[in-house]
Write an enzyme that holds these catalytic residues in place. Structure first.
Site, PDB file in Angstrom:
ATOM      1  N   ASP A 480       0.829  -1.203   0.000  1.00 24.07           N
ATOM      2  CA  ASP A 480       0.000   0.000   0.000  1.00 24.07           C
ATOM      3  C   ASP A 480       0.868   1.260   0.000  1.00 24.07           C
ATOM      4  OD1 ASP A 480      -2.415   1.367  -0.049  1.00 24.07           O
ATOM      5  OD2 ASP A 480      -3.260   0.234   1.620  1.00 24.07           O
ATOM      6  N   ASP A 550     -10.544   2.010  -3.639  1.00 23.02           N
ATOM      7  CA  ASP A 550     -11.108   1.722  -2.319  1.00 23.02           C
ATOM      8  C   ASP A 550     -12.634   1.740  -2.348  1.00 23.02           C
ATOM      9  OD1 ASP A 550      -8.728   1.318  -1.027  1.00 23.02           O
ATOM     10  OD2 ASP A 550      -8.583   3.342  -0.205  1.00 23.02           O
TER      11      ASP A 550
END
Length: 725
Positions: A480, A550
């Protein structure tokens, strides 16, 4: 070969399956661009150089005093600053005298089969030498000693050409590279529309389209990543071009940091496009004898519309960008605990998660953020990559053993480029974050960015990652990157090299990703940046799939996935079913199936009915895996042109199978609905699995499917599965 040098005309002719690209050596050793478009056999192309007359404000060149030639109106192959061309510059160096006048001229060239890697940078590759041919053209600025090699590779079967640039300092004095674009192209006329993929966090890669106008239009990032806001992709298309018809020039940069795409339409209606590292905030100090490599750019041309442009990118990236075991191996069906638990989990919770996940047919548990240091909230512990044993009471190895005993593989989350102010590593090394002396340290998501331009920082972080990965049975890593770069300077570099930090940072990221995939070739690496903030070809070189966004709402995902598909294949798009979103599980699944499928929910909370439904979904995932991951995409109805329905189709390479998906965003007033399919074999008969009806490919593509009596309602969806008889 697909690349030839025609000696009598002094031109280079590059022929791919769908295009011809021609440039040549003109008087004074200028490199002049002649043509890029549909295939042509001609080699006498001098007429293509000539532009309209010009006044004294367009300077002549003393070394090429011929009729109708000025650097300011000639379609130059690789433009430079300050030597008579006032349009966008592809390249400039600041010399030891402090000026940026740069003038590159042809010296020599080499043509060979195959393709070389770019040191330190991701790039496309060949599986066999006969897949592609490469041309290297050496140019030189005699005053500064800059020797610039322009590298072109033709992928014969894909209608694609890649370009990159190598810069060498052949002088006895240093200079600064001020601008170094990877691609420069001049196209006649301005009758094009420009496409780009814009957005923001949770709304990435929406499609924008607008006509070129006189002046300069730009797409840029200076965030230290390719970003949620813009993607390093654009296309110039003929007016009215659609999925099936019209000229399309597609451009994509294999790079994950600051980029710039600029198009200038000049007073004579010629259009110049340059693409490469964003010059703002960039300079590179090149000492005598040193070499700099710019990232690779990919060009695709077709006159068969946007759909074919996208399919060329998809085939090229699936075969010549994505690498390693997971290029072709079937990927495990995973469940990620993030939306189910956040950071609120322990050993027993994850084991229960795994048991229930196994019961419904899942194959891997991914443990997301919160397993390390003292990580209960997002305000601590990034950089402390050791196990939080107060959560994982049997240690990481104990947890993985119990998950494996349930029959699941195990994956883990890292954010290796970040550091928390509240962390052991920051307290020990406060200078390791990016910062500028005397200025506040900007903070986002309560974290700083660690300085990956420094080798000791990279080595320290990787040693902790290596310890975790080498001592545990881990099959997947989610990498990430949850904020952008600010206060970008490096305490270790001298003042003359501070303009290098953005680029050195991404080189450091590439280095660690390369080490990880080399040391652990069995691991499936998935890239993420708050979702799709680094969805670019540079990342795909290391991670064959990227978390697309997301935002897992299936209706919102439609624009995100349609936009992403402009140049990125379905197999690269991480797409999961999640709980607590509008629409039922059927539509969630149908949208998520268009990608690398998985789940984001808590299986402990599923009802028996939901578990049964998900078991059925998982069976369909396995059934359709090959056509989704390896089939060809046809965008039938896009959310950018229709507010009621969207539809897409994936067709197997042998045209024996097709999967059509329709989502009704909102109920149409006129429910009569005929859908024409694409990409089938007109001579074959296809049986529709759901109804048993049989139609020819010609019927399905020309007359279409009558879907009037399919389910109607906001957010409803359905599939049509076809098999050749």
């Amino acid at each position: 070969m697909s690349i030839r040098f025609i000696e009598e005309n002094k031109i280079f002719k590059l022929d791919s399956k769908t295009s011809t690209y021609i440039f040549g050596v003109f008087e004074g050793n200028y490199l002049v661009h002649y043509y890029y478009g549909a295939p042509i056999p001609d080699t006498d192309v001098e007429q293509l150089r000539i532009r309209p007359g010009f006044a004294s404000f367009c300077p002549d060149s003393p070394s090429a005093r011929v009729f109708n030639f000025s650097p300011d109106v000639t379609p130059l192959e690789y433009s430079t600053f300050g030597a008579g061309d006032f349009r966008l510059s592809a390249f400039a160096v600041k010399n030891s005298e402090g000026n940026k006048v740069t003038d590159l001229r042809y010296v020599s060239h080499e043509i060979y089969s195959g393709k070389k890697p770019i040191p330190g940078l991701p790039s496309l590759y060949v599986n066999t030498e006969d897949e592609a041919d490469t041309l290297e053209v050496l140019t030189e600025d005699k005053v500064t000693g800059a020797r610039v090699t322009l590298v072109y590779t033709v992928f014969k079967e894909y209608g694609a050409i890649t370009r990159c640039v190598k810069v060498e300092n052949a002088s006895d004095k240093p200079f600064y590279i001020d601008t170094v674009h990877s691609l420069c192209i001049d196209l006649p006329g301005n009758d094009y529309e420009m496409l780009d993929l814009y957005g923001r966090w949770v709304k990435e890669r929406s499609l924008d389209r607008y006509p070129l106008h006189r002046g300069i239009q730009s797409i840029k990032s200076k965030r230290g990543s390719s970003s949620h806001n813009h993607n390093p992709f654009t296309a110039l298309v003929s007016k009215g071009a659609n999925e099936d018809y019209g000229e399309c020039y597609g451009f994509n940069l294999v790079y994950s940091s600051n980029f710039s795409i600029d198009v200038e339409v000049d007073g004579f209606r010629s259009s110049r496009l340059v693409m490469g590292i964003n010059p703002e905030g960039f300079s590179w100090y090149l000492a005598p004898g040193e070499t700099f490599y710019a990232p690779e750019a990919v060009m695709v041309y077709t006159n068969k519309g946007l759909g074919e442009m996208s399919r060329i990118f998809h085939r090229l990236y699936a075969n010549n960008l994505i690498r390693g075991k997971w290029k072709k191996a079937k990927r495990p069906l995973l469940i990620n605990n993030w939306e189910g638990t956040g950071m609120n989990f322990d050993h027993d919770k994850l084991v229960s998660f795994a048991k229930h996940a196994k019961d419904i047919g899942l194959e891997m548990l991914v443990m997301d953020d919160g397993w390390f240091g003292k990580r209960d909230h997002d305000n601590s512990s990034l950089g402390d990559w050791y196990v939080a044993e107060y959560k994982l009471q049997k240690g990481l190895s104990g947890l993985i053993k119990e998950v494996n005993d349930c029959g699941l593989k195990f994956g883990i989350w890292f954010e290796p480029e970040m550091i928390s102010p509240d962390s052991d590593i920051y307290r020990a090394h406060p200078d390791w974050c990016l910062h500028t002396e005397g200025r506040d340290k900007s903070i986002a998501r309560t974290q700083y960015v660690i300085d990956y331009s420094r080798k000791e920082v990279r080595d320290h972080i990787y040693s902790m990652m290596y310890d975790i990965l080498s001592n545990n049975n881990i099959d997947y890593v989610k990498w990430d990157f949850n904020r952008n770069l600010t206060e970008v300077s490096c305490a270790q570099l001298p003042p003359e090299k501070q303009g290098e930090v953005f680029h050195r940072f991404v080189l450091g990221t590439y280095e660690i990703m390369d080490r990880l995939t080399t040391d652990f070739p069995h691991i499936l690496l998935e890239n993420c940046s708050g979702g799709g903030g680094r969805f670019d070809p540079g990342m795909l070189y290391y991670s064959p799939q990227i978390w697309t966004s997301d935002n897992t709402d299936p209706i919102e995902r439609l624009t995100i996935q349609f936009g992403t598909s402009m140049c990125y294949p379905a197999s690269t798009m991480g797409a999961h079913v999640s709980a607590n979103r509008r629409t039922g599980y059927e539509t969630k699944m149908n949208v998520a199936l268009w990608g690398s499928f998985g789940y984001e929910l808590d299986p402990d909370k599923l009802t028996p009915e939901e578990k049964a439904e998900i078991k059925d979904q998982i069976a369909l995932y396995h059934k359709y895996y090959d056509v989704i991951h390896y089939g060809e995409l046809y965008r039938l109805i896009t959310p950018f042109e229709n507010e009621f329905h969207v539809a897409w189709e994936l067709v197997s390479e042998d045209k024996n199978e097709a999967l059509v998906t329709v989502v009704e965003i909102k109920r149409a007033y006129d429910e009569f609905f005929m859908l024409r399919l694409k990409g089938l074999d007109p001579e074959k008969l296809y049986e529709i699995e759901e109804t048993g009806d049989t139609f020819s490919g010609a019927y399905l593509m020309n007359a279409g499917l009558n879907l009037t009596h399919r389910p109607h309602g906001d957010g409803l969806s359905y599939r049509v599965h076809l098999l050749a008889k």
